[in-house]
Design an enzyme around this catalytic site. Structure first.
Site, mmCIF file in Angstrom:
data_model
loop_
_atom_site.group_PDB
_atom_site.id
_atom_site.type_symbol
_atom_site.label_atom_id
_atom_site.label_comp_id
_atom_site.label_asym_id
_atom_site.label_seq_id
_atom_site.Cartn_x
_atom_site.Cartn_y
_atom_site.Cartn_z
ATOM 1 N N SER A 1 0.837 -1.203 0.000
ATOM 2 C CA SER A 1 0.000 0.000 0.000
ATOM 3 C C SER A 1 0.876 1.259 0.000
ATOM 4 C CB SER A 1 -0.949 -0.041 1.198
ATOM 5 O OG SER A 1 -1.950 0.927 1.078
ATOM 6 N N HIS B 1 -7.411 -5.818 -0.068
ATOM 7 C CA HIS B 1 -6.255 -4.922 -0.037
ATOM 8 C C HIS B 1 -5.129 -5.454 0.843
ATOM 9 C CE1 HIS B 1 -4.135 -1.134 -0.356
ATOM 10 N NE2 HIS B 1 -4.089 -1.017 0.964
#
Length: 271
Positions: free
Chosen positions: A100, A252
């Site tokens: 991320s 994610h």
């Protein structure tokens, strides 16, 4: 053998973990994402350390690292600080795995010192995010701004945020909730987040990304609701030396959701 340390650098103490494998030729640096810490790699590290030495950094303002008032919490400065730390530790070269926002930091490190980073694995790498709006930057100078950020984060809470970043909610257990909650028990993180909001520049532009030649492996979750697959495809197009992989039924938080699959792709890429 795993060891935990903190080291003084740029007026702060940077916290890191080091799993040294005496038989390994290569070292991998792990960079966590936004509102996270080294805890997010807890399932990937045991797999990596079989073949590599592994160093994990809590980059400021997150995790157990200090959050000094005078530190500049920009991507550029955080990346510079981490490179200085690695060189201070006498690592001649390194591979990076960034998740991320940690992936965005990895890109900055590749931009700053392209010969130092051998290869990079970007897991759902945050990209193309603009700088915070001027009204929010102005609000960061208010004396109670850290309380506002604290209240904003409390609206969804740690468990609510975890439901946003994983595809299969049954993965969320008590250990996971406690691990992701721990960094927020220290009130200093909210003051650090205020500075991060103020200092964070926009993500690297397509023009700059196209100048990065470091080999990159991009791994994305098909069901990522934070950084959608379309962002990964665009990033793969901008990075001139990249491979792009999509994991099905994955959100994610890739290191938590599919550590074994991720490890297989990492092994192929680094070898």
């Amino acid at each position: 053998m795993k060891q935990n340390y903190s080291v003084p650098i740029q007026g702060m103490r940077l916290w890191y973990e080091y799993d040294e494998n005496p038989k390994a030729k290569d070292t991998i640096l792990l960079l966590h994402g936004f509102l996270s810490s080294s805890f997010s790699f807890r399932k990937l590290i045991p797999l990596l350390k079989e073949d590599y030495s592994v160093i994990t950094v809590d980059w400021p303002p997150f995790g157990k690292s200090q959050r000094p008032k005078r530190f500049i919490y920009s991507y550029e400065n955080i990346a510079k600080t981490i490179i200085q730390f690695l060189q201070m530790m006498s690592f001649e070269s390194i591979h990076i795995i960034g998740h991320s926002m940690g992936g965005q930091l990895a890109l900055h490190m590749m931009k700053q010192n392209p010969n130092y980073i051998e290869r990079s694995v970007l897991l759902s790498c945050s990209s193309y995010i603009e700088r915070a709006k001027k009204k929010y930057i102005a609000a960061s100078f208010l004396p109670f701004s850290s309380h506002l950020i604290k209240r904003w984060l409390e609206k969804t809470g740690v468990e609510g945020n975890l439901h946003q970043v994983v595809y299969q909610p049954q993965l969320i257990d008590d250990e996971m909730i406690v691990g992701y909650t721990e960094p927020f028990t220290n009130k200093a993180i909210f003051r650090g987040l205020v500075k991060f909001l103020r200092h964070r520049e926009a993500d690297l532009s397509s023009e700059i990304l196209r100048t990065i030649s470091t080999p990159c492996l991009l791994i994305w979750g098909e069901k990522d609701r934070v950084v959608p697959v379309e962002v990964g495809k665009r990033l793969a197009s901008d990075l001139q030396n990249s491979e792009f992989i999509v994991l099905k039924e994955t959100g994610h938080l890739i290191p938590e959701e599919k550590p074994e699959e991720v490890m297989e792709f990492i092994q192929k890429f680094l070898r």
